[in-house]
Scaffold this motif. Sequence first.
Motif, PDB file in Angstrom:
ATOM      1  N   MET A 127       0.847  -1.195   0.000  1.00  0.00           N
ATOM      2  CA  MET A 127       0.000   0.000   0.000  1.00  0.00           C
ATOM      3  C   MET A 127       0.879   1.240   0.000  1.00  0.00           C
ATOM      4  O   MET A 127       1.816   1.328   0.795  1.00  0.00           O
ATOM      5  N   ARG A 128       0.549   2.157  -0.862  1.00  0.00           N
ATOM      6  CA  ARG A 128       1.199   3.471  -0.847  1.00  0.00           C
ATOM      7  C   ARG A 128       0.138   4.435  -0.345  1.00  0.00           C
ATOM      8  O   ARG A 128      -0.823   4.730  -1.051  1.00  0.00           O
ATOM      9  N   LEU A 129       0.321   4.882   0.901  1.00  0.00           N
ATOM     10  CA  LEU A 129      -0.675   5.713   1.571  1.00  0.00           C
ATOM     11  C   LEU A 129      -0.315   7.191   1.512  1.00  0.00           C
ATOM     12  O   LEU A 129       0.850   7.558   1.712  1.00  0.00           O
ATOM     13  N   VAL A 130      -1.323   8.010   1.275  1.00  0.00           N
ATOM     14  CA  VAL A 130      -1.206   9.461   1.405  1.00  0.00           C
ATOM     15  C   VAL A 130      -2.098   9.835   2.579  1.00  0.00           C
ATOM     16  O   VAL A 130      -3.302   9.579   2.563  1.00  0.00           O
ATOM     17  N   ILE A 131      -1.491  10.387   3.614  1.00  0.00           N
ATOM     18  CA  ILE A 131      -2.209  10.794   4.823  1.00  0.00           C
ATOM     19  C   ILE A 131      -2.382  12.305   4.789  1.00  0.00           C
ATOM     20  O   ILE A 131      -1.420  13.033   4.545  1.00  0.00           O
ATOM     21  N   GLN A 132      -3.604  12.756   5.055  1.00  0.00           N
ATOM     22  CA  GLN A 132      -3.868  14.200   5.107  1.00  0.00           C
ATOM     23  C   GLN A 132      -4.553  14.513   6.429  1.00  0.00           C
ATOM     24  O   GLN A 132      -5.433  13.784   6.877  1.00  0.00           O
ATOM     25  N   ALA A 133      -4.107  15.629   7.061  1.00  0.00           N
ATOM     26  CA  ALA A 133      -4.644  16.021   8.366  1.00  0.00           C
ATOM     27  C   ALA A 133      -4.756  17.541   8.451  1.00  0.00           C
ATOM     28  O   ALA A 133      -4.175  18.274   7.640  1.00  0.00           O
ATOM     29  N   ASP A 134      -5.477  17.998   9.452  1.00  0.00           N
ATOM     30  CA  ASP A 134      -5.624  19.426   9.725  1.00  0.00           C
ATOM     31  C   ASP A 134      -4.303  19.943  10.290  1.00  0.00           C
ATOM     32  O   ASP A 134      -3.891  19.544  11.379  1.00  0.00           O
ATOM     33  N   GLY A 135      -3.646  20.809   9.574  1.00  0.00           N
ATOM     34  CA  GLY A 135      -2.338  21.315   9.978  1.00  0.00           C
ATOM     35  C   GLY A 135      -2.350  22.163  11.227  1.00  0.00           C
ATOM     36  O   GLY A 135      -1.338  22.271  11.920  1.00  0.00           O
ATOM     37  N   GLN A 136      -3.500  22.767  11.557  1.00  0.00           N
ATOM     38  CA  GLN A 136      -3.568  23.601  12.758  1.00  0.00           C
ATOM     39  C   GLN A 136      -3.733  22.771  14.021  1.00  0.00           C
ATOM     40  O   GLN A 136      -3.352  23.204  15.100  1.00  0.00           O
ATOM     41  N   ARG A 137      -4.314  21.598  13.916  1.00  0.00           N
ATOM     42  CA  ARG A 137      -4.611  20.796  15.099  1.00  0.00           C
ATOM     43  C   ARG A 137      -3.641  19.635  15.310  1.00  0.00           C
ATOM     44  O   ARG A 137      -3.628  19.026  16.371  1.00  0.00           O
ATOM     45  N   LEU A 138      -2.867  19.332  14.294  1.00  0.00           N
ATOM     46  CA  LEU A 138      -1.954  18.195  14.377  1.00  0.00           C
ATOM     47  C   LEU A 138      -0.806  18.500  15.336  1.00  0.00           C
ATOM     48  O   LEU A 138      -0.162  19.532  15.251  1.00  0.00           O
ATOM     49  N   ALA A 139      -0.565  17.574  16.242  1.00  0.00           N
ATOM     50  CA  ALA A 139       0.547  17.723  17.177  1.00  0.00           C
ATOM     51  C   ALA A 139       1.842  17.341  16.455  1.00  0.00           C
ATOM     52  O   ALA A 139       1.830  16.739  15.392  1.00  0.00           O
ATOM     53  N   ARG A 140       2.966  17.668  17.041  1.00  0.00           N
ATOM     54  CA  ARG A 140       4.272  17.368  16.449  1.00  0.00           C
ATOM     55  C   ARG A 140       4.436  15.882  16.146  1.00  0.00           C
ATOM     56  O   ARG A 140       4.935  15.490  15.126  1.00  0.00           O
ATOM     57  N   SER A 141       4.017  15.047  17.078  1.00  0.00           N
ATOM     58  CA  SER A 141       4.178  13.615  16.909  1.00  0.00           C
ATOM     59  C   SER A 141       2.833  12.933  17.156  1.00  0.00           C
ATOM     60  O   SER A 141       2.301  13.003  18.253  1.00  0.00           O
ATOM     61  N   GLU A 142       2.314  12.298  16.147  1.00  0.00           N
ATOM     62  CA  GLU A 142       1.041  11.572  16.238  1.00  0.00           C
ATOM     63  C   GLU A 142       1.280  10.128  15.845  1.00  0.00           C
ATOM     64  O   GLU A 142       2.174   9.830  15.057  1.00  0.00           O
ATOM     65  N   GLN A 143       0.467   9.246  16.392  1.00  0.00           N
ATOM     66  CA  GLN A 143       0.542   7.846  16.006  1.00  0.00           C
ATOM     67  C   GLN A 143      -0.822   7.431  15.481  1.00  0.00           C
ATOM     68  O   GLN A 143      -1.833   7.598  16.173  1.00  0.00           O
ATOM     69  N   LEU A 144      -0.843   6.915  14.262  1.00  0.00           N
ATOM     70  CA  LEU A 144      -2.083   6.427  13.668  1.00  0.00           C
ATOM     71  C   LEU A 144      -2.104   4.914  13.794  1.00  0.00           C
ATOM     72  O   LEU A 144      -1.162   4.243  13.376  1.00  0.00           O
ATOM     73  N   ASN A 145      -3.157   4.393  14.380  1.00  0.00           N
ATOM     74  CA  ASN A 145      -3.260   2.953  14.622  1.00  0.00           C
ATOM     75  C   ASN A 145      -4.281   2.328  13.676  1.00  0.00           C
ATOM     76  O   ASN A 145      -5.429   2.077  14.057  1.00  0.00           O
ATOM     77  N   PHE A 146      -3.840   2.080  12.457  1.00  0.00           N
ATOM     78  CA  PHE A 146      -4.687   1.382  11.499  1.00  0.00           C
ATOM     79  C   PHE A 146      -4.806  -0.074  11.934  1.00  0.00           C
ATOM     80  O   PHE A 146      -3.842  -0.662  12.423  1.00  0.00           O
TER      81      PHE A 146
END
Length: 155
Positions: A127-146
Amino acid sequence: MSMRALIFALGLLLAASPAMARTTHRVDDSASQVLGNTLKMKWDSVAPQRGQRPTVSGTITVLVRLNLAPWQGRSGRVYMTLPAQATGPVTATWTTRGRLLPGTLRAGERTLVYAGAMPGGLLEDTMRLVIQADGQRLARSEQLNFTFEIDLEGP
């Protein structure tokens, strides 16, 4: 038989239908491998249009290995899931090499990635994933648990 009784009888028949009898199980994806440790996010636009939130995106490749051996030969649907994120909306869009379906997933939802008879052993794809998030609310380090889960059809 009255129309009301007929509708009620049809409703009972559909509720008892084997197609409606599904069980959901978590799929072991522990053999999957993320290529590259960190997803580097970049601003999508220097100056977003008025009323739009500034978003950030990043791309990462994952060797997906799903252990479907416990359900070999059974029919079902495999979904990819992502829990809702405290930092707001996150969207993942991906392409594959063909064993899994390409798609889009929003945090808090699940999306179909495979349907049909379950193969024995591991179901593998890239899988080649493109992740998009809200730049104002995103913390420096996030973990996504798919995660992945399977809905089995029938008994």
